[in-house]
Scaffold this active site. Sequence first.
Site, PDB file in Angstrom:
ATOM      1  N   GLU A 259      23.149  64.977  62.313  1.00  0.00           N
ATOM      2  CA  GLU A 259      24.049  63.975  61.764  1.00  0.00           C
ATOM      3  C   GLU A 259      23.356  63.113  60.703  1.00  0.00           C
ATOM      4  O   GLU A 259      22.280  62.569  60.955  1.00  0.00           O
ATOM      5  CB  GLU A 259      24.503  63.072  62.930  1.00  0.00           C
ATOM      6  CG  GLU A 259      25.494  62.022  62.567  1.00  0.00           C
ATOM      7  CD  GLU A 259      26.853  62.612  62.213  1.00  0.00           C
ATOM      8  OE1 GLU A 259      27.253  63.626  62.804  1.00  0.00           O
ATOM      9  OE2 GLU A 259      27.500  62.045  61.324  1.00  0.00           O
ATOM     10  N   ASP A 283      28.244  66.835  59.166  1.00  0.00           N
ATOM     11  CA  ASP A 283      28.534  66.434  57.784  1.00  0.00           C
ATOM     12  C   ASP A 283      28.922  67.641  56.941  1.00  0.00           C
ATOM     13  O   ASP A 283      29.710  67.534  56.005  1.00  0.00           O
ATOM     14  CB  ASP A 283      27.313  65.746  57.169  1.00  0.00           C
ATOM     15  CG  ASP A 283      26.845  64.616  58.064  1.00  0.00           C
ATOM     16  OD1 ASP A 283      27.637  63.691  58.278  1.00  0.00           O
ATOM     17  OD2 ASP A 283      25.723  64.695  58.594  1.00  0.00           O
TER      18      ASP A 283
HETATM   19  P1  NAD Z   1      25.436  64.065  49.763  1.00  0.00           P
HETATM   20  O1  NAD Z   1      24.432  63.034  49.463  1.00  0.00           O
HETATM   21  O2  NAD Z   1      25.004  65.341  50.382  1.00  0.00           O
HETATM   22  O3  NAD Z   1      26.225  64.440  48.405  1.00  0.00           O
HETATM   23  C1  NAD Z   1      26.711  63.520  47.482  1.00  0.00           C
HETATM   24  C2  NAD Z   1      27.089  64.279  46.234  1.00  0.00           C
HETATM   25  O4  NAD Z   1      27.721  63.378  45.338  1.00  0.00           O
HETATM   26  C3  NAD Z   1      25.898  64.885  45.489  1.00  0.00           C
HETATM   27  O5  NAD Z   1      26.229  66.189  45.062  1.00  0.00           O
HETATM   28  C4  NAD Z   1      25.754  63.981  44.269  1.00  0.00           C
HETATM   29  O6  NAD Z   1      25.231  64.666  43.133  1.00  0.00           O
HETATM   30  C5  NAD Z   1      27.211  63.617  44.032  1.00  0.00           C
HETATM   31  N1  NAD Z   1      27.361  62.433  43.181  1.00  0.00           N
HETATM   32  C6  NAD Z   1      26.668  61.289  43.213  1.00  0.00           C
HETATM   33  N2  NAD Z   1      27.082  60.490  42.209  1.00  0.00           N
HETATM   34  C7  NAD Z   1      28.061  61.149  41.559  1.00  0.00           C
HETATM   35  C8  NAD Z   1      28.870  60.856  40.432  1.00  0.00           C
HETATM   36  N3  NAD Z   1      28.759  59.704  39.789  1.00  0.00           N
HETATM   37  N4  NAD Z   1      29.774  61.780  40.041  1.00  0.00           N
HETATM   38  C9  NAD Z   1      29.882  62.958  40.698  1.00  0.00           C
HETATM   39  N5  NAD Z   1      29.150  63.281  41.757  1.00  0.00           N
HETATM   40  C10 NAD Z   1      28.246  62.387  42.186  1.00  0.00           C
HETATM   41  O7  NAD Z   1      26.522  63.384  50.651  1.00  0.00           O
HETATM   42  P2  NAD Z   1      27.677  64.071  51.520  1.00  0.00           P
HETATM   43  O8  NAD Z   1      27.209  64.306  52.903  1.00  0.00           O
HETATM   44  O9  NAD Z   1      28.233  65.236  50.795  1.00  0.00           O
HETATM   45  O10 NAD Z   1      28.721  62.886  51.603  1.00  0.00           O
HETATM   46  C11 NAD Z   1      29.359  62.415  50.436  1.00  0.00           C
HETATM   47  C12 NAD Z   1      30.392  61.378  50.811  1.00  0.00           C
HETATM   48  O11 NAD Z   1      31.394  61.981  51.618  1.00  0.00           O
HETATM   49  C13 NAD Z   1      29.836  60.205  51.622  1.00  0.00           C
HETATM   50  O12 NAD Z   1      30.435  59.018  51.177  1.00  0.00           O
HETATM   51  C14 NAD Z   1      30.282  60.498  53.016  1.00  0.00           C
HETATM   52  O13 NAD Z   1      30.484  59.322  53.760  1.00  0.00           O
HETATM   53  C15 NAD Z   1      31.585  61.190  52.778  1.00  0.00           C
HETATM   54  N6  NAD Z   1      31.955  62.050  53.898  1.00  0.00           N
HETATM   55  C16 NAD Z   1      33.195  61.893  54.425  1.00  0.00           C
HETATM   56  C17 NAD Z   1      33.587  62.647  55.491  1.00  0.00           C
HETATM   57  C18 NAD Z   1      34.979  62.491  56.035  1.00  0.00           C
HETATM   58  O14 NAD Z   1      35.684  61.657  55.664  1.00  0.00           O
HETATM   59  N7  NAD Z   1      35.451  63.270  56.920  1.00  0.00           N
HETATM   60  C19 NAD Z   1      32.693  63.531  56.072  1.00  0.00           C
HETATM   61  C20 NAD Z   1      31.426  63.695  55.515  1.00  0.00           C
HETATM   62  C21 NAD Z   1      31.073  62.944  54.412  1.00  0.00           C
END
Ligand code: NAD
Length: 565
Positions: A259, A283
């Site tokens: 997680e 995730d």
């Molecule tokens: P991560 O760090 O693995 O990925 C984030 C991605 O966003 C990366 O590819 C990064 O390059 C990109 N990014 C950053 N700034 C950007 C910009 N300005 N424009 C475009 N892309 C950009 O994180 P993750 O685990 O993939 O999670 C991302 C988001 O999704 C988090 O906010 C997390 O809370 C959310 N999330 C939500 C759920 C849900 O609602 N069910 C589940 C998992 C993750």
Amino acid sequence: MKKTIKKPSASGEKAVYSPLQPLPNPLPKGVSCLQNPIYNKGAAFTLAEREALSLQGLLPPRVYTPDEQVLRILSNFNKKPNDLERYIHMMGLQDRNETLFYKVVMDHIEEMMPIIYTPTVGRACQEYGSIFSRPRGIYISSRDRGRVKKILRNWQEKNVRMIVVTDGERILGLGDLGAQGMGIPIGKLALYTACAGIHPQVCLPITIDVGTNNETLLRDSLYTGLREPRLRGERYDELIEEFVQAVQEVFPKALIQFEDFGNQNAFRLLEKYQDKVCCFNDDIQGTAAVAAAGLFSVMGMIGSTIQKQRLLFLGAGEAGIGIAELFVEALAVEGVDREVARHQCWFMDSKGLIVRGRDNLTEQKLPFAHEHPACTDLLAAVEALKPTALIGVSGMPSSFTKPVVEAMARINKRPVIFALSNPTSKAECTASDAYTWSDGQAIFASGSPFGPVVHKGQTFVPGQGNNAYIFPGVGLGVAAVEARHVTQSMFLVAARALACQVDKNDLKQGRIYPSLKRIQEVSAHIAVAVAEEAYRLKLAAIPRPKNLPAYIASMMYKPEYPMFA
Ligand code: NAD
């Protein structure tokens, strides 16, 4: 609220001792009983119990009913000035009286989930150093190499079945919170119990403290973790390996949920361990299933098929890649060639559109790098690619601007807009933005909850693409039949089972997930589907019960006080 300790088997077979139950422990007496949250009933101990357990004089004379206790908790909850205070109030209750905590949470799940989990838990992790009052779970640090097994053995419960572990590097969309990420495993495990009835005592939250690169925390005198930069490379891998092996020995039936690891470790660890031990990454895989379920429901709403969808993701991390991989899996099951299916998924990350030939693409992004000119503007990408669905998983608030949503609504009769980034402050757009800018055409879901929106007299109920719809049911199914591994196909069947729980009434209101009020029933359905999949794949370690749904239902914890006298 009486509980029979030996439940008759609902499956109609010989009574089985539920493998999802804690091992019996001697009942504490007197002050020790009141101070033990597992046994404590507070003012609800009956007069006979007070006598039997040497509690006379240790409690106010009036005996409360559990419902009166709930009223008291809720009344205090509502008087708190903000959500963080409400979180602290609920954590205090969990530390004092676990049964009452779960009764309040399970009976008021819609109100409680945003407090004990996202978005409030994010704030709580940021403030963990100052709100910390009583330890919960296990901390393993990089100084503990060579003695991880010994540490796990310090845990009182020996029948641990569910472990949520983090190294705190990517807490929600808030980044590196180091050891203060502990709020997340605690919150997720509370949801395992509240949403799928996994007994709280078989759950174990773990934080692996490998330092933090968060300068603010390193300077914070109240920071709870090691004040050193994150451990990387071989020594990090060795610590994780020691941890995984130690779990196999100390808690051989435990499912490990990885997680909120940073994505440079999350994908690697999943790949390394998913076929070796019973584990998954929520995730990546849980998010994928909840998003896929949302898409399946949308198909029911607009009368289309997933084969016709073109997805544009903002964010190419764990969540985005996980969703795309499962989407490809879903299309492959429908007979679509995987390469063709991958071409239906497009990604923009912090450097722009992911296209073939772009430098330094990670292994996970490469399969989704298609032929296209470079592009760094989301609106231009929408206009060029004409996606049917825009999926925000970037942690970049307000990145779905009015022109972007308007373009989606011009291109599609019913544009799908999922702003999944958590917590609420990180959402790519709000529910109100999506409905207003698309003039009520958008089908919207978010990661953190938004209330209903009224647009031109019509009420729209946003979906909450909350992983809590998926991981508790998957965990219950896996644990109930002691599946040896957790497969991608289990997440696909879980997504389908979730979508099947959305009824016409939900769809009419624009709701693509069932009401959270039904979460326990929904999780039970998911668990059955996952368990069936485990039997199909010959991964279940116990013989198939004659009546699988009844067997799984019989495993589910109810927040009821046992009678001690
Ligand atoms: P991560 O760090 O693995 O990925 C984030 C991605 O966003 C990366 O590819 C990064 O390059 C990109 N990014 C950053 N700034 C950007 C910009 N300005 N424009 C475009 N892309 C950009 O994180 P993750 O685990 O993939 O999670 C991302 C988001 O999704 C988090 O906010 C997390 O809370 C959310 N999330 C939500 C759920 C849900 O609602 N069910 C589940 C998992 C993750």
